[in-house]
Design a protein around this motif. Sequence first.
Motif, short mmCIF file in Angstrom:
data_model
loop_
_atom_site.label_atom_id
_atom_site.label_comp_id
_atom_site.label_asym_id
_atom_site.label_seq_id
_atom_site.Cartn_x
_atom_site.Cartn_y
_atom_site.Cartn_z
N LYS A 75 0.91 -0.97 0.21
CA LYS A 75 0.19 0.14 -0.07
C LYS A 75 0.81 1.30 0.18
O LYS A 75 0.76 1.94 0.89
CB LYS A 75 -1.20 -0.17 1.26
N ARG A 125 1.80 5.43 -1.81
CA ARG A 125 1.53 6.51 -1.82
C ARG A 125 0.27 6.06 -3.26
O ARG A 125 -0.64 7.23 -4.06
CB ARG A 125 2.38 7.45 -1.94
N ARG A 160 -1.07 3.07 -4.81
CA ARG A 160 -1.75 2.87 -4.57
C ARG A 160 -2.58 2.36 -3.36
O ARG A 160 -3.08 1.61 -2.70
CB ARG A 160 -1.17 0.97 -4.77
N SER A 161 -2.72 3.85 -3.13
CA SER A 161 -3.88 3.65 -1.76
C SER A 161 -5.36 4.31 -2.50
O SER A 161 -6.02 3.99 -0.93
CB SER A 161 -3.49 5.20 -1.48
N SER A 162 -5.87 3.72 -3.02
CA SER A 162 -7.18 3.01 -3.11
C SER A 162 -7.59 1.66 -3.44
O SER A 162 -8.66 1.54 -3.54
CB SER A 162 -7.49 4.05 -4.57
N LEU A 163 -6.40 0.88 -2.64
CA LEU A 163 -6.95 -0.68 -2.87
C LEU A 163 -7.85 -0.69 -1.80
O LEU A 163 -8.08 -0.24 -0.36
CB LEU A 163 -5.85 -1.28 -3.05
N THR A 164 -8.95 -1.35 -2.12
CA THR A 164 -10.55 -2.19 -1.50
C THR A 164 -9.70 -3.25 -0.77
O THR A 164 -9.25 -4.21 -1.10
CB THR A 164 -11.68 -2.65 -2.25
N GLN A 165 -10.35 -3.30 0.89
CA GLN A 165 -10.10 -3.51 1.64
C GLN A 165 -9.89 -5.51 1.37
O GLN A 165 -8.82 -5.78 1.89
CB GLN A 165 -11.23 -3.88 3.33
#
Length: 431
Positions: free
Chosen positions: A356, A358, A360-365
């Motif tokens: 994770k 900066r 790839r900060s929009s990865l879902t949980q």
Amino acid sequence: MQGKKNGVAGKLMKDYSHLISVWCIAHKLQLSVMDAVKDVDILHRLEATLKGIYKYYHGSPKRRREVKAVAEVLEADLAHIPDLKEVRWVASQSKALQAIKTNLLVITTHLGEAASRSDVYAGSAKKYLKDLCSSSVLKTMFLLLDILGVIADLSKFFQTEDLLILEVLPKMEAACLRLTSLKYHPGENMQEFLGKYSPDTGYFGDVKLTGPCPEVDFKDKSTQHILDKTIAFLDERFSVFKESPVKDMNLVFNFKTWPLDRETLCVYGMKSLDTILNYFNPIFEQERDNIHTEYQNLKAYMAPYKTMPIYDAYLSLVQTGVPSLRNIVKVVELMLCLSCSTAKCERVFSSLKLLKTRLRSSLTQDNLNSQLQIMVEGPSLAEFKPDLAIEKWLNSTSDGKGRHINGHKFECTKDVNIDECEELLYQTVEK
């Protein structure tokens, strides 16, 4: 967390008295060394000097350029001087001491020139130069390098995968023996100090020393005091492993220390097994008699496994499911579940930081959790077989109609030709 009254461990033990609270042993090891540094004046002075030298050069690009120029003139390799970190104190302290040892001539030469100036930092340079050119400080520095070498080896062992709680105390005792031997036989770094130190000329190698230069005896009171304090704080921090029921786990299940004589082996560990069963009475109350009988069977069963690692041997036992050991295996499983290190958790945090970023900060949980699980628990790239993953990806569309591969529709089917799929994927990647 570890408080006996209001910590998590204390609150849980009010309801479940058979719980065992163990602090992470890698953290315990670091705290024991830091306790010794704070308690011994010469070690505290050395630590302050290391921090001061780091700040002296880290805060000034000009001074870094100057010391680099001195290294070029002396034709010496300049090692980076790291900061002393509170979290990873042992590792950072070792690196800092090793850097000072490597750069000693370069740094003292530059500090000597800086101390002769009339600017506001001349006093700091003079102070650090005095400390680095002191025979007592240098002797302590080389002794600490030997001590940290032992501690570093122990720390690496405590961070290994699948470490069992019964392996901690024997390894810690071995480290204490190595530290005790430094009282009577100089370590590698102390031998180097004794070889370079010349009290008659007042030099340490090519470095001119300041202050008194007495004859050095590595068996003197200061050396004994430093080593005694380090061993004492190790014993204090790891005292929980010498108390029941943790110490009994070592006696009962460490088959590498079991006696060879049949008569002695027959009664060996029985009292410790009773202590374990009494402590965990709510769990093993009904199987108590059977466990006593099966413990003798376990001793005979583990005889061929003495050359194997303890974890692998007991894991094989649990996976095999021997009917004659089904009750004692429950105690074995309990022993395997007792965690004594959070090193694996720390590795997960490191893996999370790599995943994770900066960018790839929009990865879902769910996506992040899946990638993290593959990274931590999955096979290596060399062992990974993509066939099943490709088949699942080709058939896992939301509408159930298949995916577009190379501009063509790939219909969903239970029988997927993996070779054809891989060829289509490779052509897509090449384009």
